[in-house]
Design a protein around this motif. Structure first.
Motif, PDB file in Angstrom:
ATOM      1  N   SER A   1     -12.300  29.333 -20.995  1.00 20.43           N
ATOM      2  CA  SER A   1     -12.206  30.046 -22.848  1.00 20.43           C
ATOM      3  C   SER A   1     -10.791  29.336 -22.952  1.00 20.43           C
ATOM      4  O   SER A   1     -10.579  29.253 -24.288  1.00 20.43           O
TER       5      SER A   1
ATOM      6  N   PRO B   1     -13.486  32.908 -25.286  1.00 19.33           N
ATOM      7  CA  PRO B   1     -12.670  34.669 -25.509  1.00 19.33           C
ATOM      8  C   PRO B   1     -12.508  35.918 -26.760  1.00 19.33           C
ATOM      9  O   PRO B   1     -11.861  35.907 -26.649  1.00 19.33           O
ATOM     10  N   SER B   2     -13.543  35.866 -27.494  1.00 16.64           N
ATOM     11  CA  SER B   2     -13.898  36.913 -28.207  1.00 16.64           C
ATOM     12  C   SER B   2     -15.290  37.684 -28.100  1.00 16.64           C
ATOM     13  O   SER B   2     -16.093  37.150 -28.143  1.00 16.64           O
ATOM     14  N   ASP B   3     -14.875  38.954 -28.014  1.00 15.61           N
ATOM     15  CA  ASP B   3     -16.334  39.570 -28.105  1.00 15.61           C
ATOM     16  C   ASP B   3     -16.842  40.286 -29.408  1.00 15.61           C
ATOM     17  O   ASP B   3     -17.554  40.303 -29.266  1.00 15.61           O
TER      18      ASP B   3
ATOM     19  N   ARG C   1     -11.292  36.866 -21.589  1.00 14.33           N
ATOM     20  CA  ARG C   1     -11.367  38.006 -21.430  1.00 14.33           C
ATOM     21  C   ARG C   1     -12.109  38.857 -20.298  1.00 14.33           C
ATOM     22  O   ARG C   1     -11.669  39.774 -19.818  1.00 14.33           O
TER      23      ARG C   1
ATOM     24  N   LYS D   1      -8.688  39.786 -17.965  1.00 14.98           N
ATOM     25  CA  LYS D   1      -8.097  41.077 -18.631  1.00 14.98           C
ATOM     26  C   LYS D   1      -8.971  42.017 -17.924  1.00 14.98           C
ATOM     27  O   LYS D   1      -8.232  43.246 -17.098  1.00 14.98           O
ATOM     28  N   GLU D   2     -10.059  42.249 -17.525  1.00 14.48           N
ATOM     29  CA  GLU D   2     -11.180  43.493 -17.950  1.00 14.48           C
ATOM     30  C   GLU D   2     -10.801  43.217 -15.776  1.00 14.48           C
ATOM     31  O   GLU D   2     -10.427  44.626 -15.506  1.00 14.48           O
TER      32      GLU D   2
END
Length: 349
Positions: A144, A168-170, A209, A212-213
């Motif tokens: 990402s 990087p984006s949902d 991402r 963070k998760e």
């Protein structure tokens, strides 16, 4: 004379058997040959069997590429590997090579060939496989950290069928590991083994991402155990192993008590292991270390790295199956690959 045939087609000296020859041998039209060999249900079973037998006698091979193109399909899936700008391909995170292998295997099992491309800069970004009829859909895998790459792929035609790992984006059509469950498992494993001051080396603001998760899962497990989660941030823009080494050095220099490290990737964990050894910490006696990704190098580190490993086979299957669903116009649903704890020598027995 032995070895000859009385059939009309075999009576000629044929250097390249065509559908015309098969049609003449079977006593049907060329279009019937094409439809029979393609499995068209409008062709009766006796006729289909007669065509198949004629093709076998003449050793006729269907031109799959031509057949696919007639059907508007290539029978190929594109896999784009996003690298850091200027990164040597041999330095690509080994996790991605494992995922690439499982993805290719899943595609092959479903009858697809795979076209692989490594891309890292505006000079080689390219995703127009469907428009150019080079592939029926696209899987994008990679870091990402390469923001221009993801900006490029986010602007592709809305009709593009694609799915990604590492986005990087949902908002992108994604597949990921079960990151929160895995990091919760890692933290609980360390707590059960008597580690109390466990620090997460990672980032809660990284474009990754999954980082963070993974921090969130670790933090939840710590709070459930009545412990305060602690984050030692990595420096952006560096190779992962160097990020881990620098973060471990900063942690040791900070005076913050710690006896456990959960690193949000194996490469970060391996860098931390090297720095701890350099400073005289004993692993796993003084400090326990757990990584995430299940890269092969972790099995050969000193000591071998305890890790959270995604099921690579299922991960590759999920990527391919979600792409095939998108190609078929089915609703897109995010999917997660299951993970498991692999206990090795970097945590207490």
């Amino acid at each position: 004379m032995a070895g000859t045939s009385d059939s009309p087609a075999a009576a000629r000296r044929i250097t390249r058997v065509t559908s015309f020859d098969v049609a003449e041998e079977a006593g049907v039209s060329q279009s019937t040959v094409s439809r029979a060999l393609a499995g068209d249900t409008s062709i009766s079973e006796p006729t289909r069997q007669r065509v198949v037998a004629a093709a076998a006698r003449l050793n006729y091979q269907v031109n799959e590429n031509a057949a696919r193109l007639r059907r508007g399909k290539t029978g190929t899936l594109a896999v784009v590997m996003i690298c850091r700008a200027g990164e040597d391909r041999k330095d690509l995170n080994p996790f991605y090579y494992s995922l690439l292998g499982s993805t290719c295997a899943a595609a092959s099992a479903r009858g697809y060939e795979v076209l692989v491309s490594f891309q890292d800069s505006t000079e080689n970004f390219w995703g127009h496989y469907q428009e150019r009829r080079k592939a029926d859909g696209m899987i994008v895998i990679g870091t990402s950290e390469n923001t221009p790459a993801w900006d490029y792929f986010s602007e592709l035609d809305a009709e593009t069928s694609w799915v990604c790992w590492g986005a990087p984006s949902d908002a992108f059509p994604w597949v990921r590991s079960d990151n929160e469950a895995g990091s919760t498992l890692a933290a609980r494993h360390m707590l059960v083994r008597g580690y109390t001051n466990i620090v997460c080396i990672g980032s809660e603001t990284s474009p990754q991402r999954q980082f963070k998760e993974r921090y969130d899962g670790y933090a939840a497990a710590m709070r459930d155990a009545g412990r305060e989660p602690l984050l030692q941030r990595i420096e952006r823009g560096l190779p992962r192993e160097e990020q881990g080494r620098r973060a471990a050095a900063a942690l040791a220099d900070s005076g913050q008590p710690f006896d456990g490290i959960f690193a949000v990737s194996d490469e970060i964990a391996l860098g931390a292991l090297k720095e701890l050894e350099r400073r005289g910490y004993r692993v796993p006696e003084d400090v326990g270390v757990v990584g995430f990704d299940g890269v092969r190098a972790g099995a050969w580190s000193t000591p071998p790295l305890t890790t959270i490993e995604p099921d690579f086979e299922i991960a590759g299957t999920l990527l391919v199956d979600r792409l095939l669903a998108a190609m078929a116009g089915e609703p897109e649903t995010p999917r997660r690959a299951p993970v498991r704890l692999v206990v090795r020598g970097s945590t207490r027995p």
